[in-house]
Enzyme design. Sequence first.
Site, short mmCIF file in Angstrom:
data_model
loop_
_atom_site.label_atom_id
_atom_site.label_comp_id
_atom_site.label_asym_id
_atom_site.label_seq_id
_atom_site.Cartn_x
_atom_site.Cartn_y
_atom_site.Cartn_z
N GLU A 181 0.80 -1.22 0.00
CA GLU A 181 0.00 0.00 0.00
C GLU A 181 0.84 1.27 0.00
O GLU A 181 0.51 2.24 -0.68
CB GLU A 181 -0.93 0.02 1.23
CG GLU A 181 -2.01 -1.05 1.21
CD GLU A 181 -3.11 -0.76 0.18
OE1 GLU A 181 -2.89 0.05 -0.72
OE2 GLU A 181 -4.19 -1.36 0.28
C1 BLG Z 1 -10.48 0.20 -1.20
C2 BLG Z 1 -11.19 0.15 0.15
C3 BLG Z 1 -12.43 -0.68 0.07
C4 BLG Z 1 -13.31 -0.20 -1.07
C5 BLG Z 1 -12.49 -0.19 -2.35
O1 BLG Z 1 -11.38 0.66 -2.18
O2 BLG Z 1 -9.40 1.07 -1.13
N1 BLG Z 1 -10.27 -0.45 1.10
C6 BLG Z 1 -9.79 0.20 2.13
O3 BLG Z 1 -10.08 1.33 2.41
C7 BLG Z 1 -8.82 -0.54 3.00
O4 BLG Z 1 -13.14 -0.57 1.27
O5 BLG Z 1 -14.39 -1.10 -1.19
S1 BLG Z 1 -15.90 -0.64 -0.98
O6 BLG Z 1 -16.02 0.00 0.31
O7 BLG Z 1 -16.67 -1.88 -1.03
O8 BLG Z 1 -16.21 0.26 -2.08
C8 BLG Z 1 -13.27 0.23 -3.56
O9 BLG Z 1 -13.71 1.53 -3.43
C9 BLG Z 1 -7.06 0.95 -1.19
C10 BLG Z 1 -8.32 0.75 -1.95
C11 BLG Z 1 -8.19 1.60 -3.16
C12 BLG Z 1 -6.73 1.50 -3.47
N2 BLG Z 1 -6.04 1.27 -2.21
C13 BLG Z 1 -6.64 -0.23 -0.41
O10 BLG Z 1 -6.17 -1.23 -1.23
C14 BLG Z 1 -6.16 2.75 -4.12
O11 BLG Z 1 -5.76 3.67 -3.47
N3 BLG Z 1 -6.09 2.71 -5.45
C15 BLG Z 1 -5.58 3.84 -6.23
C16 BLG Z 1 -4.22 3.48 -6.77
S2 BLG Z 1 -3.54 4.81 -7.66
O12 BLG Z 1 -2.95 5.73 -6.74
O13 BLG Z 1 -4.59 5.43 -8.44
O14 BLG Z 1 -2.55 4.21 -8.50
#
Ligand code: BLG
Length: 486
Positions: free
Chosen positions: A314
């Site tokens: 993360e």
């Molecule tokens: C996750 C949330 C989930 C959520 C999904 O997004 O975050 N998880 C956490 O907060 C731990 O709860 O599911 S939902 O509530 O059912 O909608 C979907 O919205 C976090 C993710 C998103 C991801 N990292 C943890 O893995 C992230 O930041 N992606 C962007 C990457 S970048 O910067 O654009 O490259």
Amino acid sequence: MSALIDFRKRCTAWLLATGILLLLGSCAEPPSELQRIREEGVLRVLTRNSPSTYFQDRNGATGFEYELAKRFAEHLGVELKVETADSLDDLFTRLNRPGGPHLAAAGLVANDSRRALVRFTHPYLDVTTQVIYRHGQRRPTQPEDLVGKRILVLKGSHHAEQLAALKARLPGINYEESDAVEVVDLLGLVDEGRIDITLVESNELAMNQVYFSNVRTAFDLSEANSLAWVLPQGEDDSLLREANAFLDEARENGTLQRLRERYYGHVDVLGYVGAYAFARHLQERLPRYERIFKETARQHGLDWRLLAAIGYQESHWQPEATSKTGVRGLMMLTLRTAKAMGVSNRLDPVQSIQGGGKYFLKVHGALPAGIEEPDRTWFALAAYNVGAGHLEDARRLAEAEGLNPNKWLDVKQMLPRLSQKQWYSKTRYGYARGGEPVHFVANIRRYYDILTWVTQPQMEGSRLVHSDLHLPGISEQDVADNLPPL
Ligand code: BLG
């Protein structure tokens, strides 16, 4: 009449004689080795304890050779019994001893000098011998550059033979052999500058690169070598033939490819830069958060190394990390998730790790009952990243394709479809960046494997293990005081 009786007598005599002969024939034929193994119900395999062959993780035994041998035992319908050799000499001595193991699965190069003493199966991995030196030293580029260097290799290894051949041409080359070390130790000695050069196979470097940030490849010493299993010499080739058929099938049905990815994929996935960065962060950053991971994992009944692997994926263990989508903190919680988990400050590493652990457990517990471990953990990680709703969509797509919605290997093929309109338009939760959770899970599994290896008991005392390091600016008491009850 009498002619008929005579004829009958002759027939009876002939039948009796053939029957006796047949009986004699079957008595004279002792069971083959393969038959004996099946009757005894045990395949005894000799290996080495190293990250590229066989080691223990939280679920017990693992490693490339172990997994492949286990599949072979399953194929034979027998139990696998693993023995470990202390050195290569020990391995070959034990293998050729009467009543010794059936075969050795120990990352052994099939070369001609060994072929005179043992039998090799078909190869299962192509590798190259690499000359290893320490970053910061002048890079050797050819055998001549090895003159005057402190060189150490495993005693009885293929590498010792390669060096002997080189020395015949370049007498200035001096090297030592040791049977008190394993490949990890050799790389560690180069990493610390206690020797100049060692020789390892490319698969061993791939597996270990990440632990030794100063280790570099100088040049390849050979064309491709093949790793193969080894059987003692003998006339009976029943086991050899069966092992060959099994390995050929494993190559064809993708088993070998999957094992290669799982065990030797670190460098491919991380890239060299990523591997060095991970090794550095393991030493510089992890110690600051290790106790928080451990304490949180203990409270939730989780493996702390899994939490730490999530944290690395993360944020690279950076508490102030912010993603392009505004998700923040060491465990990258969305605002909504943070609220639901009672996290008031996402940038506080203690709160972030606590919230992340709690959320992981929540999604893990909410998965359908039919998903079993270890797949359940991979599904929970995917839900952590993409959300449980989208994951459910991918499971439905899998089902529609006749795949198994409870198997990660099947569902991960469907996830990328969530970003293609033709597919997501038919799902309940619609568009998602479905490729992200696939990488997310693959990376975490890699980090988790590495953390598992560096923190196992036999690595204790190694500088790679941080448990007893005193953490600057953060004491055990600080952490304990800051952990809110869950
Ligand atoms: C996750 C949330 C989930 C959520 C999904 O997004 O975050 N998880 C956490 O907060 C731990 O709860 O599911 S939902 O509530 O059912 O909608 C979907 O919205 C976090 C993710 C998103 C991801 N990292 C943890 O893995 C992230 O930041 N992606 C962007 C990457 S970048 O910067 O654009 O490259």
